[in-house]
Design an enzyme around this catalytic site. Structure first.
Site, PDB file in Angstrom:
ATOM      1  N   GLY A  34      10.146  44.515  97.112  1.00  0.00           N
ATOM      2  CA  GLY A  34      10.107  44.018  95.736  1.00  0.00           C
ATOM      3  C   GLY A  34      11.514  44.012  95.161  1.00  0.00           C
ATOM      4  O   GLY A  34      12.457  44.516  95.782  1.00  0.00           O
ATOM      5  N   LEU A  35      11.619  43.456  93.967  1.00  0.00           N
ATOM      6  CA  LEU A  35      12.920  43.325  93.309  1.00  0.00           C
ATOM      7  C   LEU A  35      13.549  44.691  93.030  1.00  0.00           C
ATOM      8  O   LEU A  35      12.840  45.713  92.996  1.00  0.00           O
ATOM      9  CB  LEU A  35      12.731  42.598  91.975  1.00  0.00           C
ATOM     10  CG  LEU A  35      12.316  41.127  92.050  1.00  0.00           C
ATOM     11  CD1 LEU A  35      11.911  40.637  90.657  1.00  0.00           C
ATOM     12  CD2 LEU A  35      13.450  40.269  92.617  1.00  0.00           C
ATOM     13  N   SER A  36      14.845  44.697  92.789  1.00  0.00           N
ATOM     14  CA  SER A  36      15.517  45.909  92.327  1.00  0.00           C
ATOM     15  C   SER A  36      14.874  46.310  90.995  1.00  0.00           C
ATOM     16  O   SER A  36      14.666  45.461  90.123  1.00  0.00           O
ATOM     17  CB  SER A  36      17.008  45.609  92.130  1.00  0.00           C
ATOM     18  OG  SER A  36      17.650  46.712  91.551  1.00  0.00           O
ATOM     19  N   GLY A  37      14.507  47.567  90.866  1.00  0.00           N
ATOM     20  CA  GLY A  37      13.880  48.035  89.630  1.00  0.00           C
ATOM     21  C   GLY A  37      12.375  47.829  89.570  1.00  0.00           C
ATOM     22  O   GLY A  37      11.735  48.145  88.574  1.00  0.00           O
ATOM     23  N   GLY A  39      10.141  49.393  91.266  1.00  0.00           N
ATOM     24  CA  GLY A  39       9.427  50.670  91.377  1.00  0.00           C
ATOM     25  C   GLY A  39       9.199  51.132  92.801  1.00  0.00           C
ATOM     26  O   GLY A  39       8.403  52.051  93.038  1.00  0.00           O
ATOM     27  N   LYS A  40       9.910  50.551  93.768  1.00  0.00           N
ATOM     28  CA  LYS A  40       9.715  50.896  95.192  1.00  0.00           C
ATOM     29  C   LYS A  40      10.005  52.373  95.475  1.00  0.00           C
ATOM     30  O   LYS A  40       9.182  53.067  96.076  1.00  0.00           O
ATOM     31  CB  LYS A  40      10.642  50.042  96.097  1.00  0.00           C
ATOM     32  CG  LYS A  40      10.493  48.548  95.931  1.00  0.00           C
ATOM     33  CD  LYS A  40      11.443  47.787  96.836  1.00  0.00           C
ATOM     34  CE  LYS A  40      12.922  48.003  96.557  1.00  0.00           C
ATOM     35  NZ  LYS A  40      13.385  47.519  95.238  1.00  0.00           N
ATOM     36  N   SER A  41      11.181  52.839  95.044  1.00  0.00           N
ATOM     37  CA  SER A  41      11.576  54.233  95.344  1.00  0.00           C
ATOM     38  C   SER A  41      10.637  55.213  94.666  1.00  0.00           C
ATOM     39  O   SER A  41      10.219  56.208  95.278  1.00  0.00           O
ATOM     40  CB  SER A  41      12.979  54.534  94.837  1.00  0.00           C
ATOM     41  OG  SER A  41      13.873  53.613  95.333  1.00  0.00           O
ATOM     42  N   SER A 125      14.378  44.062 100.824  1.00  0.00           N
ATOM     43  CA  SER A 125      13.997  43.204 101.968  1.00  0.00           C
ATOM     44  C   SER A 125      13.541  41.833 101.472  1.00  0.00           C
ATOM     45  O   SER A 125      12.372  41.490 101.589  1.00  0.00           O
ATOM     46  CB  SER A 125      12.934  43.877 102.842  1.00  0.00           C
ATOM     47  OG  SER A 125      11.932  44.554 102.117  1.00  0.00           O
TER      48      SER A 125
HETATM   49  N1  LIG Z   1      23.693  42.131  95.282  1.00  0.00           N
HETATM   50  C1  LIG Z   1      22.731  43.036  95.229  1.00  0.00           C
HETATM   51  N2  LIG Z   1      21.429  42.647  95.326  1.00  0.00           N
HETATM   52  C2  LIG Z   1      20.462  43.574  95.285  1.00  0.00           C
HETATM   53  N3  LIG Z   1      20.672  44.916  95.167  1.00  0.00           N
HETATM   54  C3  LIG Z   1      21.950  45.345  95.080  1.00  0.00           C
HETATM   55  C4  LIG Z   1      23.023  44.434  95.104  1.00  0.00           C
HETATM   56  N4  LIG Z   1      24.183  45.144  95.000  1.00  0.00           N
HETATM   57  C5  LIG Z   1      23.846  46.444  94.910  1.00  0.00           C
HETATM   58  N5  LIG Z   1      22.493  46.565  94.961  1.00  0.00           N
HETATM   59  C6  LIG Z   1      21.829  47.890  94.980  1.00  0.00           C
HETATM   60  O1  LIG Z   1      21.387  48.065  96.333  1.00  0.00           O
HETATM   61  C7  LIG Z   1      20.003  48.360  96.376  1.00  0.00           C
HETATM   62  C8  LIG Z   1      19.271  47.426  97.363  1.00  0.00           C
HETATM   63  O2  LIG Z   1      19.549  47.797  98.676  1.00  0.00           O
HETATM   64  P1  LIG Z   1      18.541  47.353  99.824  1.00  0.00           P
HETATM   65  O3  LIG Z   1      19.077  47.944 101.069  1.00  0.00           O
HETATM   66  O4  LIG Z   1      17.161  47.706  99.431  1.00  0.00           O
HETATM   67  O5  LIG Z   1      18.705  45.765  99.826  1.00  0.00           O
HETATM   68  S1  LIG Z   1      18.237  44.715 100.932  1.00  0.00           S
HETATM   69  O6  LIG Z   1      16.893  45.115 101.391  1.00  0.00           O
HETATM   70  O7  LIG Z   1      19.204  44.751 102.032  1.00  0.00           O
HETATM   71  O8  LIG Z   1      18.233  43.400 100.260  1.00  0.00           O
HETATM   72  C9  LIG Z   1      19.439  48.110  95.004  1.00  0.00           C
HETATM   73  O9  LIG Z   1      18.633  49.248  94.790  1.00  0.00           O
HETATM   74  P2  LIG Z   1      17.141  49.184  94.217  1.00  0.00           P
HETATM   75  O10 LIG Z   1      17.341  48.950  92.765  1.00  0.00           O
HETATM   76  O11 LIG Z   1      16.624  50.560  94.520  1.00  0.00           O
HETATM   77  O12 LIG Z   1      16.336  48.133  94.899  1.00  0.00           O
HETATM   78  C10 LIG Z   1      20.642  48.050  94.082  1.00  0.00           C
HETATM   79  O13 LIG Z   1      20.809  49.302  93.448  1.00  0.00           O
HETATM   80  N1  LIG Z   2       4.900  52.048  87.559  1.00  0.00           N
HETATM   81  C1  LIG Z   2       5.941  52.192  86.745  1.00  0.00           C
HETATM   82  N2  LIG Z   2       5.790  52.038  85.396  1.00  0.00           N
HETATM   83  C2  LIG Z   2       6.860  52.169  84.570  1.00  0.00           C
HETATM   84  N3  LIG Z   2       8.118  52.451  84.972  1.00  0.00           N
HETATM   85  C3  LIG Z   2       8.325  52.599  86.298  1.00  0.00           C
HETATM   86  C4  LIG Z   2       7.255  52.475  87.251  1.00  0.00           C
HETATM   87  N4  LIG Z   2       7.765  52.661  88.484  1.00  0.00           N
HETATM   88  C5  LIG Z   2       9.084  52.893  88.334  1.00  0.00           C
HETATM   89  N5  LIG Z   2       9.422  52.868  87.015  1.00  0.00           N
HETATM   90  C6  LIG Z   2      10.779  53.040  86.452  1.00  0.00           C
HETATM   91  O1  LIG Z   2      11.488  51.828  86.764  1.00  0.00           O
HETATM   92  C7  LIG Z   2      12.814  52.111  87.156  1.00  0.00           C
HETATM   93  C8  LIG Z   2      13.071  51.544  88.563  1.00  0.00           C
HETATM   94  O2  LIG Z   2      12.276  52.239  89.491  1.00  0.00           O
HETATM   95  P1  LIG Z   2      12.752  52.436  91.003  1.00  0.00           P
HETATM   96  O3  LIG Z   2      11.673  53.183  91.676  1.00  0.00           O
HETATM   97  O4  LIG Z   2      14.123  53.000  91.054  1.00  0.00           O
HETATM   98  O5  LIG Z   2      12.762  50.927  91.506  1.00  0.00           O
HETATM   99  P2  LIG Z   2      13.370  50.285  92.841  1.00  0.00           P
HETATM  100  O6  LIG Z   2      13.430  51.363  93.889  1.00  0.00           O
HETATM  101  O7  LIG Z   2      12.419  49.185  93.202  1.00  0.00           O
HETATM  102  O8  LIG Z   2      14.732  49.772  92.446  1.00  0.00           O
HETATM  103  C9  LIG Z   2      12.996  53.626  87.060  1.00  0.00           C
HETATM  104  O9  LIG Z   2      13.595  53.917  85.825  1.00  0.00           O
HETATM  105  C10 LIG Z   2      11.561  54.147  87.123  1.00  0.00           C
HETATM  106  O10 LIG Z   2      11.427  55.355  86.410  1.00  0.00           O
END
Ligand SMILES: Nc1ncnc2c1ncn2[C@@H]1O[C@H](COP(=O)(O)OS(=O)(=O)O)[C@@H](OP(=O)(O)O)[C@H]1O
Ligand SMILES: Nc1ncnc2c1ncn2[C@@H]1O[C@H](COP(=O)(O)OP(=O)(O)O)[C@@H](O)[C@H]1O
Length: 220
Positions: A34-37, A39-41, A125
């Site tokens: 899923g997208l960054s943010g 909620g994957k982690s 991914s």
């Molecule tokens: N350009 C760009 N695009 C997306 N994300 C970025 C980028 N640069 C840095 N980040 C940070 O790196 C985290 C994503 O790493 P991933 O290894 O999950 O990415 S990927 O699967 O290879 O696309 C991602 O973390 P998450 O927010 O936890 O998803 C970001 O914090």
């Molecule tokens: N189900 C949910 N409802 C509301 N907020 C959430 C939920 N899951 C995660 N969050 C919040 O969203 C933000 C991003 O979550 P995170 O797990 O770091 O996402 P990702 O790993 O996809 O980047 C964090 O601040 C987290 O506390």
């Protein structure tokens, strides 16, 4: 002459089946995408916690963490290993670097799975082909793709690391969802509407699904 194909696969003394019998559950890979943010982690960690409470063997592989070590960015390797090494083995966010990131994680997750453990991976991914390639290396039923389906607007509003703001301002290029693609899974094992429910409720859905698939035993 190329010598790099003279490598033989060794069968392990303790088989996967023996380990799974000892553990009392099956191994598998739960692949959160899923997208960054989205909620994957958070989800991977809540599921991990719930599994640990039931005595299940699991491990979390998280994008941000793995990119500090195994799949470090070129900039992080330069000082310790030099520029040539960093450029060759460091991974950034181009399509080909993301492909290699996912290939390596897929291989590591598979090792956990073969050791009778539940691997929880949390990587954006973004490319379907990369995820499908990982699936193709695994036995039928071992790869459970979970689409963490949170709308871009919600992710952008959360923006816990301020990365969307930077991407919108043009300070980060190739940011997924902004100026880089995200390809949603076409047939995931599970889709979670992660913008609408608590992480605990969503994690409960994952656990129920694992029981339904016979990976976890019914709880007592
Ligand atoms: N350009 C760009 N695009 C997306 N994300 C970025 C980028 N640069 C840095 N980040 C940070 O790196 C985290 C994503 O790493 P991933 O290894 O999950 O990415 S990927 O699967 O290879 O696309 C991602 O973390 P998450 O927010 O936890 O998803 C970001 O914090
Ligand atoms: N189900 C949910 N409802 C509301 N907020 C959430 C939920 N899951 C995660 N969050 C919040 O969203 C933000 C991003 O979550 P995170 O797990 O770091 O996402 P990702 O790993 O996809 O980047 C964090 O601040 C987290 O506390």
């Amino acid at each position: 002459m190329e010598n790099d194909t003279n490598i033989t696969w060794h069968e392990h003394r303790v088989t996967r089946e023996e380990r799974e019998r000892l553990h009392g559950h099956r191994g598998c890979v739960i692949w959160f995408t899923g997208l960054s943010g989205s909620g994957k982690s958070t989800l991977a960690n809540v599921v991990d916690h719930m599994l640990a409470a039931r005595g299940i063997k699991s491990a979390v592989l998280d994008g941000d963490n793995v990119r500090h070590g195994l799949n470090a960015a070129p900039g992080m390797l330069k000082e310790s290993h030099g520029e040539a090494f960093a450029d060759r083995f460091g991974l950034g966010f181009s399509a080909i670097d993301r492909e290699e990131n996912i290939r390596r994680i897929g291989a590591v997750a598979q090792l956990f799975c073969e050791a009778g453990t539940i691997a929880l991976t949390a990587f954006i991914s973004p490319y379907r082909i990369d995820r499908d390639r990982v699936r193709a290396t695994m036995r039928e039923g071992d790869f459970i793709e979970v689409f963490v389906d949170t709308p871009l607007e919600v992710c952008e509003q959360r923006d816990p690391k301020g990365l969307y703001k930077k991407a919108r301002a043009g300070q980060i290029r190739h940011f997924t969802g902004i100026d880089d693609p995200y390809e949603a899974p076409s047939a995931p094992e599970l889709t979670l509407r992660a913008g609408e429910h608590t992480p605990e409720a969503l994690a409960g859905e994952v656990i129920d699904d694992l029981v339904k698939r016979g990976i976890l035993p019914e709880s007592d």
